[in-house]
Motif scaffolding. Sequence first.
Motif, PDB file in Angstrom:
ATOM      1  N   ILE A  84      27.996  32.610  -3.497  1.00 47.24           N
ATOM      2  CA  ILE A  84      27.757  33.719  -4.400  1.00 47.24           C
ATOM      3  C   ILE A  84      26.159  33.328  -4.854  1.00 47.24           C
ATOM      4  O   ILE A  84      25.906  32.225  -5.342  1.00 47.24           O
ATOM      5  N   ILE A  85      25.376  34.548  -4.634  1.00 44.97           N
ATOM      6  CA  ILE A  85      23.919  34.208  -4.785  1.00 44.97           C
ATOM      7  C   ILE A  85      23.609  35.109  -5.843  1.00 44.97           C
ATOM      8  O   ILE A  85      23.960  36.408  -5.946  1.00 44.97           O
ATOM      9  N   ASN A  86      22.849  34.643  -6.755  1.00 48.45           N
ATOM     10  CA  ASN A  86      22.355  35.427  -8.106  1.00 48.45           C
ATOM     11  C   ASN A  86      20.825  35.081  -8.302  1.00 48.45           C
ATOM     12  O   ASN A  86      20.186  33.694  -8.195  1.00 48.45           O
ATOM     13  N   GLY A  87      19.962  35.904  -8.610  1.00 48.87           N
ATOM     14  CA  GLY A  87      18.631  35.956  -8.703  1.00 48.87           C
ATOM     15  C   GLY A  87      17.710  37.176  -8.285  1.00 48.87           C
ATOM     16  O   GLY A  87      18.203  38.082  -8.089  1.00 48.87           O
ATOM     17  N   VAL A  88      16.549  36.923  -8.809  1.00 45.57           N
ATOM     18  CA  VAL A  88      15.735  38.148  -8.367  1.00 45.57           C
ATOM     19  C   VAL A  88      14.446  37.555  -7.555  1.00 45.57           C
ATOM     20  O   VAL A  88      13.709  36.439  -8.008  1.00 45.57           O
ATOM     21  N   LYS A  89      14.205  38.175  -6.383  1.00 42.65           N
ATOM     22  CA  LYS A  89      12.982  37.852  -5.730  1.00 42.65           C
ATOM     23  C   LYS A  89      11.842  38.857  -5.851  1.00 42.65           C
ATOM     24  O   LYS A  89      12.147  40.084  -5.735  1.00 42.65           O
ATOM     25  N   ARG A  90      10.707  38.655  -5.919  1.00 45.03           N
ATOM     26  CA  ARG A  90       9.704  39.430  -6.412  1.00 45.03           C
ATOM     27  C   ARG A  90       8.608  39.839  -5.317  1.00 45.03           C
ATOM     28  O   ARG A  90       8.484  38.957  -4.624  1.00 45.03           O
ATOM     29  N   PHE A  91       7.874  40.821  -5.231  1.00 49.90           N
ATOM     30  CA  PHE A  91       7.030  41.113  -4.207  1.00 49.90           C
ATOM     31  C   PHE A  91       7.055  41.023  -2.708  1.00 49.90           C
ATOM     32  O   PHE A  91       6.639  40.482  -1.811  1.00 49.90           O
ATOM     33  N   ILE A  92       8.638  41.379  -2.430  1.00 54.40           N
ATOM     34  CA  ILE A  92       8.976  41.059  -1.423  1.00 54.40           C
ATOM     35  C   ILE A  92       8.621  42.421  -0.410  1.00 54.40           C
ATOM     36  O   ILE A  92       8.972  43.610  -0.612  1.00 54.40           O
ATOM     37  N   THR A  93       7.876  41.816   0.961  1.00 53.68           N
ATOM     38  CA  THR A  93       7.166  42.844   1.605  1.00 53.68           C
ATOM     39  C   THR A  93       8.513  43.522   2.783  1.00 53.68           C
ATOM     40  O   THR A  93       9.420  42.755   2.946  1.00 53.68           O
TER      41      THR A  93
END
Length: 374
Positions: free
Chosen positions: A145-154
């Motif tokens: 289970i994955i939780n998080g935020v990734k920013r500036f994703i091309t």
Amino acid sequence: MTLEADYRDFRDNIRRFAQTELAPRAAELDRSGEPPHQVHQAAAKLGIPGLPYPESYGGGGADIFAQCVAMEEMARACASSALSLGSSWILSAVVDFGSKDQQDRIVPQMVAGEARSAWGLTEPKGGSDLMAASTKATRTGDGWIINGVKRFITNGGWADWYMVFARTSEKRFGLFLVNKADPGVSFGAQEKKMGMRASPTSDVILDNVIVPEWRLLGDPERGAEYINKALLKSRMQMSAHALGIAGAALTEALRYTKERVQFGQPVADFQLVRGLVADMAIKVEAARATLCSACELYIGGDPAAKTQASIAKVLCSDAAMAVTTDAVQLYGGYGYLQDYPVERMMRDAKVTQIWEGTNQIHRLMIAKDFYERV
Ligand SMILES: Cc1cc2nc3c(=O)[nH]c(=O)nc-3n(C[C@H](O)[C@H](O)[C@H](O)COP(=O)(O)OP(=O)(O)OC[C@H]3O[C@@H](n4cnc5c(N)ncnc54)[C@H](O)[C@@H]3O)c2cc1C
């Protein structure tokens, strides 16, 4: 790139494609900020999304040198489109670190241009300190289970597959393949950027995303090692991208200064202009030579490739910024208008000094390596 005969036909093919399909759309894509859909379809016909993938899967089997040749030519025509197209190469990490089963499932889609990819490393709290990433992957009975935020994703929102770097224990990381359609995946608003406007960029939000076991790449504790190896390759590709922008700006400046007349003669005949043009050419050629040597070291399996790639990244991106700025200068007032391509090139160039490890971070790594040599 400076080419041996083997690569010349390849370069000419890509150049023809780039000048026919990418260059004529560059200004409009920059204005509209739309992703380059048509360009992607045309690129798929030529096999560009599959370039770095093995021939056994129908890919191009292109080595890093050929990948850089292709990237330089595409970025010379349209930096945004080149970025979007090159993002499809990211999942060659599946070939480097994944299982046969993963390769069978993923690579054919990438090679056919049916799926697009992206990578999710940067987070809201930072990009330079990658090992501080807080996105978490927790093992369940039959997956993660994955939780998080990734920013500036091309390619955020435009890509089908996201290679996500997530913490699997206090000090270890894994690399996971997350699909756009997975429940719990959503995207932030498209960022409004200075340049690279036809390349979508957004947050990728992962809210209790369930990822089956087969989507874990390799060992769940070796993600940092995998990502560093993958970044070494992409650093060379993105150096070539910056080099393409620099080369394009130099060509535009040469063309314009030969045509523009002041004081009864082409401005290209003034020594101060020639001095500036010479400095622009020196930057481009020095960057190109360093990138070529980084590719050669990499192909030869030499560990010195790592620092050489960092030097190439700094030289190519600093050349892109300096040469595009000088090209605007040589266009005079017209350079400041959106009617001419050098204005777009200057805006596109800036981010090349920021992404793929900022140039400050690369300078730190270069200095560290050189200190360790004495
Ligand atoms: C258009 C665009 C597309 C991108 N695409 C992607 C993508 O597809 N996937 C992805 O994961 N990320 C992507 N990124 C993110 C990019 O890689 C990061 O922006 C970059 O790594 C810098 O991280 P940051 O923005 O958090 O800056 P920070 O790390 O906060 O850095 C801020 C400033 O501090 C400096 N700094 C930080 N640490 C040090 C140090 N130790 N010594 C000296 N100076 C330091 C930096 O050089 C910089 O000038 C993209 C960014 C942009 C703008």
